[in-house]
Design a protein around this motif. Structure first.
Motif, PDB file in Angstrom:
ATOM      1  N   ASP A   1       0.836  -1.200   0.000  1.00 28.85           N
ATOM      2  CA  ASP A   1       0.000   0.000   0.000  1.00 28.85           C
ATOM      3  C   ASP A   1       0.871   1.251   0.000  1.00 28.85           C
ATOM      4  OD1 ASP A   1      -2.419   1.333  -0.219  1.00 28.85           O
ATOM      5  OD2 ASP A   1      -2.653   1.573   1.943  1.00 28.85           O
ATOM      6  N   ASN A   2       1.789   1.309  -0.978  1.00 26.80           N
ATOM      7  CA  ASN A   2       2.574   2.517  -1.186  1.00 26.80           C
ATOM      8  C   ASN A   2       1.669   3.662  -1.606  1.00 26.80           C
ATOM      9  OD1 ASN A   2       5.062   1.470  -0.491  1.00 26.80           O
ATOM     10  ND2 ASN A   2       5.609   0.901  -2.580  1.00 26.80           N
ATOM     11  N   PHE A   3       2.217   4.878  -1.563  1.00 35.19           N
ATOM     12  CA  PHE A   3       1.393   6.070  -1.778  1.00 35.19           C
ATOM     13  C   PHE A   3       0.689   6.059  -3.134  1.00 35.19           C
ATOM     14  CE2 PHE A   3       5.325   7.085  -3.886  1.00 35.19           C
ATOM     15  CZ  PHE A   3       4.964   7.880  -4.945  1.00 35.19           C
ATOM     16  N   HIS A   4       1.280   5.406  -4.159  1.00 32.13           N
ATOM     17  CA  HIS A   4       0.682   5.463  -5.485  1.00 32.13           C
ATOM     18  C   HIS A   4      -0.409   4.433  -5.693  1.00 32.13           C
ATOM     19  CE1 HIS A   4       4.099   2.588  -5.905  1.00 32.13           C
ATOM     20  NE2 HIS A   4       3.231   1.902  -6.618  1.00 32.13           N
ATOM     21  N   ALA A   5      -0.564   3.475  -4.757  1.00 28.64           N
ATOM     22  CA  ALA A   5      -1.507   2.370  -4.970  1.00 28.64           C
ATOM     23  C   ALA A   5      -2.931   2.873  -5.175  1.00 28.64           C
ATOM     24  CB  ALA A   5      -1.452   1.392  -3.796  1.00 28.64           C
ATOM     25  N   ARG A   6      -3.336   3.845  -4.388  1.00 28.01           N
ATOM     26  CA  ARG A   6      -4.718   4.339  -4.481  1.00 28.01           C
ATOM     27  C   ARG A   6      -4.928   5.237  -5.706  1.00 28.01           C
ATOM     28  NH1 ARG A   6      -4.064   7.459   1.050  1.00 28.01           N
ATOM     29  NH2 ARG A   6      -2.723   5.646   1.244  1.00 28.01           N
ATOM     30  N   HIS A   7      -3.821   5.697  -6.319  1.00 29.66           N
ATOM     31  CA  HIS A   7      -3.932   6.631  -7.436  1.00 29.66           C
ATOM     32  C   HIS A   7      -3.837   5.944  -8.789  1.00 29.66           C
ATOM     33  CE1 HIS A   7      -3.793   9.789  -4.504  1.00 29.66           C
ATOM     34  NE2 HIS A   7      -2.591   9.428  -4.080  1.00 29.66           N
ATOM     35  N   LEU A   8      -3.576   4.641  -8.797  1.00 32.99           N
ATOM     36  CA  LEU A   8      -3.596   3.920 -10.058  1.00 32.99           C
ATOM     37  C   LEU A   8      -5.029   3.809 -10.568  1.00 32.99           C
ATOM     38  CD1 LEU A   8      -1.134   0.999  -9.174  1.00 32.99           C
ATOM     39  CD2 LEU A   8      -0.637   3.008 -10.581  1.00 32.99           C
ATOM     40  N   THR A   9      -5.184   3.503 -11.846  1.00 32.97           N
ATOM     41  CA  THR A   9      -6.518   3.307 -12.431  1.00 32.97           C
ATOM     42  C   THR A   9      -6.577   1.941 -13.088  1.00 32.97           C
ATOM     43  OG1 THR A   9      -6.681   5.684 -12.897  1.00 32.97           O
ATOM     44  CG2 THR A   9      -8.253   4.236 -13.993  1.00 32.97           C
TER      45      THR A   9
ATOM     46  N   ALA B   1      -7.838   1.743  -8.952  1.00 29.92           N
ATOM     47  CA  ALA B   1      -7.118   1.788  -7.685  1.00 29.92           C
ATOM     48  C   ALA B   1      -6.766   0.369  -7.244  1.00 29.92           C
ATOM     49  CB  ALA B   1      -7.969   2.483  -6.630  1.00 29.92           C
ATOM     50  N   LEU B   2      -5.545   0.212  -6.729  1.00 31.28           N
ATOM     51  CA  LEU B   2      -4.997  -1.117  -6.485  1.00 31.28           C
ATOM     52  C   LEU B   2      -5.476  -1.725  -5.168  1.00 31.28           C
ATOM     53  CD1 LEU B   2      -2.954  -3.220  -7.619  1.00 31.28           C
ATOM     54  CD2 LEU B   2      -1.207  -2.091  -6.201  1.00 31.28           C
ATOM     55  N   THR B   3      -6.052  -2.915  -5.265  1.00 35.31           N
ATOM     56  CA  THR B   3      -6.301  -3.720  -4.065  1.00 35.31           C
ATOM     57  C   THR B   3      -4.950  -4.270  -3.616  1.00 35.31           C
ATOM     58  OG1 THR B   3      -8.558  -4.314  -4.684  1.00 35.31           O
ATOM     59  CG2 THR B   3      -7.418  -5.809  -3.183  1.00 35.31           C
ATOM     60  N   THR B   4      -4.642  -4.121  -2.336  1.00 38.79           N
ATOM     61  CA  THR B   4      -3.293  -4.451  -1.880  1.00 38.79           C
ATOM     62  C   THR B   4      -3.298  -4.791  -0.399  1.00 38.79           C
ATOM     63  OG1 THR B   4      -1.002  -3.626  -1.865  1.00 38.79           O
ATOM     64  CG2 THR B   4      -2.729  -2.043  -1.345  1.00 38.79           C
ATOM     65  N   VAL B   5      -2.184  -5.275   0.072  1.00 39.91           N
ATOM     66  CA  VAL B   5      -2.002  -5.584   1.486  1.00 39.91           C
ATOM     67  C   VAL B   5      -1.184  -4.454   2.109  1.00 39.91           C
ATOM     68  CG1 VAL B   5      -1.078  -7.206   3.179  1.00 39.91           C
ATOM     69  CG2 VAL B   5      -2.075  -8.065   1.049  1.00 39.91           C
ATOM     70  N   ARG B   6      -1.788  -3.767   3.047  1.00 40.52           N
ATOM     71  CA  ARG B   6      -1.099  -2.631   3.682  1.00 40.52           C
ATOM     72  C   ARG B   6      -0.080  -3.130   4.695  1.00 40.52           C
ATOM     73  NH1 ARG B   6      -4.946   1.730   5.861  1.00 40.52           N
ATOM     74  NH2 ARG B   6      -4.857   2.341   3.651  1.00 40.52           N
ATOM     75  N   GLN B   7       1.133  -2.653   4.521  1.00 40.07           N
ATOM     76  CA  GLN B   7       2.218  -2.957   5.439  1.00 40.07           C
ATOM     77  C   GLN B   7       2.615  -1.638   6.117  1.00 40.07           C
ATOM     78  OE1 GLN B   7       6.328  -5.560   5.365  1.00 40.07           O
ATOM     79  NE2 GLN B   7       5.595  -4.718   3.462  1.00 40.07           N
ATOM     80  N   PRO B   8       2.265  -1.436   7.380  1.00 40.76           N
ATOM     81  CA  PRO B   8       2.457  -0.126   8.023  1.00 40.76           C
ATOM     82  C   PRO B   8       3.909   0.128   8.417  1.00 40.76           C
ATOM     83  CG  PRO B   8       1.518  -1.672   9.587  1.00 40.76           C
ATOM     84  CD  PRO B   8       1.640  -2.412   8.280  1.00 40.76           C
ATOM     85  N   VAL B   9       4.753   0.349   7.409  1.00 42.07           N
ATOM     86  CA  VAL B   9       6.184   0.502   7.679  1.00 42.07           C
ATOM     87  C   VAL B   9       6.498   1.795   8.411  1.00 42.07           C
ATOM     88  CG1 VAL B   9       6.979  -0.982   5.842  1.00 42.07           C
ATOM     89  CG2 VAL B   9       6.483   1.399   5.336  1.00 42.07           C
ATOM     90  N   ASP B  10       5.671   2.830   8.210  1.00 40.57           N
ATOM     91  CA  ASP B  10       5.906   4.076   8.949  1.00 40.57           C
ATOM     92  C   ASP B  10       5.697   3.859  10.441  1.00 40.57           C
ATOM     93  OD1 ASP B  10       3.202   3.623   8.460  1.00 40.57           O
ATOM     94  OD2 ASP B  10       2.704   5.747   8.327  1.00 40.57           O
ATOM     95  N   GLU B  11       4.691   3.064  10.798  1.00 40.74           N
ATOM     96  CA  GLU B  11       4.448   2.759  12.209  1.00 40.74           C
ATOM     97  C   GLU B  11       5.587   1.912  12.776  1.00 40.74           C
ATOM     98  OE1 GLU B  11       3.298   2.276  16.007  1.00 40.74           O
ATOM     99  OE2 GLU B  11       2.675   3.805  14.551  1.00 40.74           O
ATOM    100  N   ALA B  12       6.123   1.005  11.968  1.00 41.25           N
ATOM    101  CA  ALA B  12       7.274   0.224  12.419  1.00 41.25           C
ATOM    102  C   ALA B  12       8.446   1.142  12.728  1.00 41.25           C
ATOM    103  CB  ALA B  12       7.664  -0.800  11.360  1.00 41.25           C
ATOM    104  N   GLY B  13       8.657   2.140  11.880  1.00 36.90           N
ATOM    105  CA  GLY B  13       9.728   3.097  12.127  1.00 36.90           C
ATOM    106  C   GLY B  13       9.507   3.909  13.385  1.00 36.90           C
ATOM    107  N   ARG B  14       8.266   4.360  13.578  1.00 42.37           N
ATOM    108  CA  ARG B  14       7.966   5.158  14.788  1.00 42.37           C
ATOM    109  C   ARG B  14       8.155   4.320  16.046  1.00 42.37           C
ATOM    110  NH1 ARG B  14       3.816   7.249  11.395  1.00 42.37           N
ATOM    111  NH2 ARG B  14       2.300   5.762  12.226  1.00 42.37           N
ATOM    112  N   LEU B  15       7.678   3.071  16.009  1.00 48.61           N
ATOM    113  CA  LEU B  15       7.814   2.208  17.178  1.00 48.61           C
ATOM    114  C   LEU B  15       9.281   1.927  17.479  1.00 48.61           C
ATOM    115  CD1 LEU B  15       6.710   0.380  19.388  1.00 48.61           C
ATOM    116  CD2 LEU B  15       6.403  -1.427  17.674  1.00 48.61           C
ATOM    117  N   ALA B  16      10.066   1.670  16.441  1.00 51.41           N
ATOM    118  CA  ALA B  16      11.493   1.408  16.649  1.00 51.41           C
ATOM    119  C   ALA B  16      12.170   2.604  17.295  1.00 51.41           C
ATOM    120  CB  ALA B  16      12.162   1.075  15.320  1.00 51.41           C
ATOM    121  N   ALA B  17      11.850   3.799  16.818  1.00 56.20           N
ATOM    122  CA  ALA B  17      12.460   5.002  17.387  1.00 56.20           C
ATOM    123  C   ALA B  17      12.025   5.214  18.832  1.00 56.20           C
ATOM    124  CB  ALA B  17      12.103   6.215  16.527  1.00 56.20           C
ATOM    125  N   ARG B  18      10.743   4.977  19.111  1.00 53.17           N
ATOM    126  CA  ARG B  18      10.264   5.156  20.492  1.00 53.17           C
ATOM    127  C   ARG B  18      10.975   4.184  21.435  1.00 53.17           C
ATOM    128  NH1 ARG B  18       5.071   5.498  17.970  1.00 53.17           N
ATOM    129  NH2 ARG B  18       4.565   3.388  18.647  1.00 53.17           N
TER     130      ARG B  18
END
Length: 339
Positions: A275-283, A285-302
């Motif tokens: 679920d990269n930023f462009h997935a929803r903007h394709l035509t 729109a792409l059905t996909t598996v969201r991988q919350p990598v930004d949350e993984a980064g925030r949790l690692a930093a915390r």
């Protein structure tokens, strides 16, 4: 270059008053604070962060290693880490390991040489004993993301790629698809191996095996998705669904499908992963598996910031779930081709 002495003279206060204000420690009157801030602004003074680090025995630098800083996937992770570090007045220095054991080791040693206070590591290869010894001797805390290639890590964060791929394949199977192509990003990547395990698990639930679908190995690039799909349409015209190893692969697949005049999802369904930023903007729109990598980064930093404050994590291992995001690119298998 203006110095702290210049600031104290300009503001009419002592050097110690300026030092307390810059360090955020100790009492400074409101009038003195305003005078110092005005002097700093007028003189363009910048605190010597290296000297402050020497006094506090901290560099206020967090080091990070990811597979490739140029990838949109890791850019999201880096963004989550950096925002969290910034909120704690820490700087973040990141390097690429390129899924190569020598490059990963080099990146880690370079960050330690730069006196980073702690490390966040996303590695694809187990670390050698020599690098582990350097980490141990440095005494700096480490948090890992992805796998557990660094035994020295005080906390490890995993994203549930297995369940994500299982859920994605299950969605295709329930839509009636059996002639499925899986465009793999390559077995050198741990995430890809986990996704293939999840895919096989979903197939087994329907009495199938991984050999009952077509698996093509390549890399996490749009070009691979486009070229593999173009070949698929010629050599395997009965394919009704493509599961891309990531959204970049799926974007390339979609390009080739459109060039061939194939309708998505009426003729061929398309599923992605990340679920990269462009997935929803394709035509469509792409059905996909969201991988919350930004949350993984925030949790690692915390977690790393807590370790630097002397707080032990509540657990050593943390798992972040994935989520199937249903949009417009997957539909029922065409009745004449579903097999």
């Amino acid at each position: 270059m203006p110095t702290i002495t210049d600031v104290s003279r300009k503001a009419g206060v002592s050097r110690s008053t300026v030092s307390r204000l810059i360090a955020g420690s100790g009492y400074v009157s409101e009038s003195a604070r305003k005078a110092v801030e005005a002097a700093i602004a007028e003189l363009g003074y910048r605190p010597n962060t290296m000297a402050r680090g020497l006094r506090s025995n901290r560099s206020n630098l967090i080091g990070g290693v990811v597979v490739n800083v140029g990838s949109p996937f890791y850019a999201q992770m880096i963004g989550g880490i950096q925002l969290t570090c910034r909120s704690a007045n820490k700087s973040f220095l990141v390097s690429s390991g390129y899924a190569d054991p020598d490059q990963e080791a080099r990146a880690i040693l370079e960050l330690i040489d730069r006196s980073c206070d702690g490390l966040i590591l996303y590695l694809e290869n187990p670390l050698g004993e020599d690098v582990l010894a350097v980490i141990e001797q440095s005494g700096i805390p480490v948090v890992s993301i992805g796998g557990d290639e660094c035994p020295a890590a005080r906390a490890a964060i995993a994203i549930d790629n297995f369940s994500g791929a299982r859920d994605g394949m299950e969605f295709l199977l329930r839509a009636g698809h059996r002639n499925i192509a899986y465009l793999s990003g390559g077995l050198v990547y741990r995430d890809m191996r986990e996704r293939l395990r999840g895919t096989a698990d979903a197939l087994a639930r329907h009495g199938l095996t991984i050999d009952d679908i077509l698996v093509i190995h390549g890399n996490f690039e749009e070009r691979f998705g486009a070229e593999a799909t173009a070949t698929l349409l010629v050599e395997h015209p009965g394919i009704t669904a493509i599961f891309g190893g990531d959204d970049d692969i799926s974007a390339g697949a979609l390009l080739s499908l459109k060039r061939a005049g194939k309708r998505v999802p009426e003729d061929i369904s398309l599923l992605g992963f990340d679920d990269n930023f462009h997935a929803r903007h394709l035509t469509p729109a792409l059905t996909t598996v969201r991988q919350p990598v930004d949350e993984a980064g925030r949790l690692a930093a915390r977690l790393l910031l807590s370790l630097l404050d002397g707080e032990a994590p509540t657990a050593r291992e943390f798992s972040i779930p994935t989520e199937l995001i249903i949009r417009d690119s997957v539909g029922p298998a065409p009745a004449s081709l579903s097999g």
